[in-house]
Structure formats: C-alpha cells, structure tokens
Design an enzyme around this catalytic site. Structure first.
Site, short mmCIF file in Angstrom:
data_model
loop_
_atom_site.label_atom_id
_atom_site.label_comp_id
_atom_site.label_asym_id
_atom_site.label_seq_id
_atom_site.Cartn_x
_atom_site.Cartn_y
_atom_site.Cartn_z
N ARG A 92 81.83 18.45 4.16
CA ARG A 92 81.51 18.49 2.74
C ARG A 92 80.30 17.60 2.50
O ARG A 92 79.85 16.91 3.41
CB ARG A 92 82.73 18.04 1.92
CG ARG A 92 83.41 16.81 2.51
CD ARG A 92 84.05 15.95 1.50
NE ARG A 92 83.08 15.44 0.55
CZ ARG A 92 82.20 14.44 0.83
NH1 ARG A 92 82.18 13.86 2.01
NH2 ARG A 92 81.35 14.03 -0.09
N ALA B 235 76.51 17.93 0.17
CA ALA B 235 75.50 18.98 0.16
C ALA B 235 74.69 19.06 1.47
O ALA B 235 74.57 20.15 2.06
CB ALA B 235 74.58 18.79 -1.04
N ARG C 86 80.41 27.87 -0.71
CA ARG C 86 80.43 26.90 -1.83
C ARG C 86 79.17 27.15 -2.67
O ARG C 86 78.06 27.11 -2.14
CB ARG C 86 80.48 25.46 -1.31
CG ARG C 86 81.79 25.17 -0.57
CD ARG C 86 82.10 23.71 -0.47
NE ARG C 86 82.44 23.13 -1.75
CZ ARG C 86 82.53 21.81 -1.95
NH1 ARG C 86 82.29 20.97 -0.96
NH2 ARG C 86 82.86 21.35 -3.14
N ASP D 270 74.10 17.60 -5.65
CA ASP D 270 74.31 18.89 -4.99
C ASP D 270 73.18 19.85 -5.30
O ASP D 270 72.93 20.81 -4.54
CB ASP D 270 75.65 19.48 -5.40
CG ASP D 270 76.75 18.72 -4.69
OD1 ASP D 270 77.12 17.64 -5.18
OD2 ASP D 270 77.19 19.17 -3.62
N ASN E 267 76.13 17.14 -9.75
CA ASN E 267 76.81 16.33 -8.74
C ASN E 267 78.30 16.36 -9.05
O ASN E 267 78.75 16.97 -10.05
CB ASN E 267 76.26 14.90 -8.74
CG ASN E 267 76.74 14.11 -7.53
OD1 ASN E 267 76.68 14.60 -6.40
ND2 ASN E 267 77.23 12.91 -7.74
O1 MRU Z 1 82.70 18.53 -3.20
P1 MRU Z 1 81.94 17.63 -2.29
O2 MRU Z 1 82.77 16.52 -1.72
O3 MRU Z 1 81.19 18.40 -1.24
O4 MRU Z 1 80.87 16.96 -3.24
C1 MRU Z 1 79.99 16.01 -2.74
C2 MRU Z 1 79.11 15.45 -3.77
O5 MRU Z 1 79.19 15.74 -4.93
C3 MRU Z 1 78.00 14.55 -3.28
O6 MRU Z 1 77.71 13.57 -4.21
C4 MRU Z 1 76.76 15.39 -3.02
O7 MRU Z 1 77.05 16.51 -2.24
C5 MRU Z 1 75.69 14.61 -2.37
S1 MRU Z 1 76.10 14.25 -0.72
C6 MRU Z 1 74.89 13.36 0.02
#
Ligand code: MRU
Length: 374
Positions: free
Chosen positions: A56, A58, A93, A246, A256
């Site tokens: 998980r 981004a 996603r 994201d 985000n």
């Molecule tokens: O749903 P997730 O855990 O994949 O969401 C992650 C986030 O929202 C992070 O803040 C974002 O992806 C940045 S990661 C460097």
C-alpha cells in the site's frame, strides 16, 4: 541518509527475485504484529497484493504494478496479455495516480518491443522505477530537512505531526512524509513524531512501527485528538504537519488518506505549517483540480471489524494471536471513503524530489516546466 532497516538489517518493501521469476513483498496486513514476507509469482498475486493492501502507499502501489506486468509478460509476452494485464492492475485502487503513471510508463516502453524481448525489458524497467522511487524519496528527505532545520533551530527541537503511513513502507525506501523526519533525525535534530492512528485501517500503527525500527521518538494518538494537539502552545506545540499524497492535482489540491483534510483545517486555524511530500509520479497534471480525483470507497467491513491481537498476554508473556473483533453487524450501513481532498489553500508547501514549492499551478509548473500542464 542511511537506508531503512528492520531489526537492523537493510530492508526494502519489495525485493525482485527475477531468477525465481518472483517478487518478495512485506505483507503489510500482518504488521505491526507479525513481520512476514510474501512471494508474488503471478499477475493475479500482484493485483491481489495491491487490492488487499498487502502492499500500500501510492509509490509502492505503482512499483508493485510495474512488477505485476513483468510477472504477466513472463507467462505470455503478446500484445493481448500486455493490454489485459494493464487493465487488471489499473482497476486495483483508483485514487493513487502512481499506479496509472507506472502502468503508462511500462506500456510505452514495452509495446514497441518485439514480444520476445518484453519479459526481460519489463523486469529491467520495473527495477528502474523502483530505484528511481528510492532515489526520489531520498531527495525529498533532504529538501524536507532543509525546510525543517530553521524551525528546529528556532525551537531547539521539533514536533512533527503525520497522518496515515507515508514512510518507507509506503514506498520502496525512505518514504515521502517521513523521509524529512528520518533525514532530520539522522542529522542530530531532536525530533518527536505525533502519529495519527488513521482509522479505519490504522496505518498509523505502521508508522509507529517503522519509527520504532529507526529509533525515532514518537507518540500515537487517536485521530480525533489532532485538533486539540495542534492548538497546544509551548514545548509540546506541533511545529509542522507533514503528510504524503495519493494524487496532487495541477492546481495543488491534494488527495490523501481520509482525515488529512481535517488536519489541514485544524493546522490552518492553529497557524501550523501543513506540508505535503510526494514525488513527480504522484502529480497528475491532467487533473485540473481535486474535484476530478476519484475517491476510493472501500468495504464497510473495514469499519465493522477491528483487527489486532486477540486475548490477553498469557502467563509466559506471549501476546494473543492475530485475529479480529466484530464491532458492528454485517448489515449495519457504513460509509468508508478511503481518501479526502485537501484544497491547495490549506497546503503551505509541496516537497518533491526537485525541492519545495507553493501548492499552486504556478509552483508546480516551476518545478516541472517540461511537463504538459492542464
Ligand atoms: O490506503 P493507503 O494506506 O494506501 O493510503 C496511503 C496514503 O494515503 C499515503 O499517505 C499516500 O499513499 C502517500 S504514501 C508515500
């Protein structure tokens, strides 16, 4: 900045094993209770890993998708397989644009090749994307540290608030929002991180785990405490909020993890800098504003069922075993948007591998003049 470690051993979130035609990942659904490495050998494995959030964050989603294409092409390198593998991965996603960036990048590189050359080229290109991600995150750390240093010099120490997990677990190495924290800590700055739990999936626990692995002092708090913590003055005052993203729209709006927007509002009211750290692959210049960013709606069971260690610590000091606790019946209606949009006006600066800039179309254009802008 030294690379990230688990139990003092340099570890990346994803390690290719091309000789075994496989990719090893850290299963993030088992953390922080269990450190488990999983082997992905097929396109379906990679798609499942992204969808189920075994991987998980981004940037790591994008890198995993790139390797997912390599796994698909080694089984069949023809045009139809490439197209259908891209389509499968693209739907895993919807919000993190790094996924689409990586797929487009891979497709542009692989499609013109003779099918016989594609599998090897895909492994190479996915590897290049992974290396670039690590290098960019390292640079985000250095640029972020440059922003934080004056605050630290003024205050004698730094209190940083973060949300979700935008650390190395969410990337290949170093992280985005946490990279400046690691760089500051490694250079001797006295930094303490305030970690938001991040319901419903509790990615804050991943942040606490990786900060613990690196020895960075931190405190976990319930999401609802953020407003109050941001209002505090004196030694405990929060000096800056740093989050990842994201997707960043061309006008600087930021998608985000859900709950980011509330922190930005509270930081604005408390006059605390609100910083967003992300690499180029997170910026979507085709997306004019945050209103165009698709927000992922995840299963209601993420709210209805809580995961953790079940049972009490036993007499030998062993914690309970991983398990789940139902807190709502299956038919209870819930809403579970996984992300929210923070309007650019609440973002003090965006930190990228090229430096920091105001969260405006002009700020982003100056950082990436060669890109086509919406
Ligand atoms: O749903 P997730 O855990 O994949 O969401 C992650 C986030 O929202 C992070 O803040 C974002 O992806 C940045 S990661 C460097």
């Amino acid at each position: 900045m030294p690379a990230m470690k688990v139990n003092n051993v340099h570890t990346r979130t994803l390690v290719p094993a091309p000789e075994a035609r496989a990719v090893d990942i850290i299963d993030q659904t088992a953390l922080p209770h269990e450190y488990r490495v999983l082997r992905l050998t097929t396109l379906e494995d990679a798609a499942h890993a992204i969808r189920s959030m075994q991987v998980r964050g981004a940037p790591l989603i994008g890198v995993t998708a790139a390797y997912g294409l390599a796994l698909a092409l080694q089984q069949n390198p023809d045009d139809a397989t490439l197209a259908s593998a891209v389509a499968t991965l693209a739907t895993t996603r919807p919000t993190a644009v790094n996924l689409h960036w990586a797929l487009a990048h891979m497709q542009a590189r692989l499609l013109p090749l003779d099918p016989g050359e594609r599998a090897d080229a895909a492994w190479q290109e996915a590897g290049a994307i992974a290396e670039e991600d690590a290098a960019q995150c390292r640079r985000i750390g250095e640029h972020g540290k440059a922003l934080l240093r004056p605050l630290a010099e003024k205050r004698g120490h730094l209190n940083i608030m973060t949300h979700c997990n935008a650390g190395w677990l969410a990337t290949v190495d170093f992280g985005t929002a946490l990279a400046p924290v690691y760089a500051a800590f490694d250079s001797g700055i006295d930094v303490h991180v305030w970690v938001s739990e991040t319901r419903p999936r509790n990615q804050g626990l991943l942040t606490a785990w990786e900060l613990m692995q690196h020895g960075v002092p931190h405190t976990l708090f319930a999401d609802n405490a953020a407003g109050w913590l941001l209002e505090r003055k004196g030694a405990n005052a929060i000096d800056a909020v740093i989050v990842g993203a994201d997707r960043i729209a061309a006008n600087g709006d930021v998608a985000n993890k859900v709950g980011t927007y509330l922190k930005a509002l509270a930081a604005h009211e408390a006059v605390v800098p609100f910083l967003v750290a992300a690499p180029r692959s997170t910026i979507d210049f085709d997306c004019a504003s945050g209103m165009e960013i698709p927000i992922e709606e995840r299963s209601g069971d993420e709210l209805r069922v809580v995961r953790g260690l079940t049972g009490e610590v036993d007499s030998s000091g062993q914690p309970g075993s991983p398990g789940s606790l139902r807190q709502l019946p299956p038919d209870e209606q819930v809403a579970n948007p996984a992300f929210d949009i923070t309007p650019a006006r609440f973002v003090t600066a965006i930190i990228t591998e090229r430096g920091s800039a105001p969260a405006t179309a002009e700020g982003l254009r100056k950082l990436y003049p060669e890109d086509r802008h919406a």
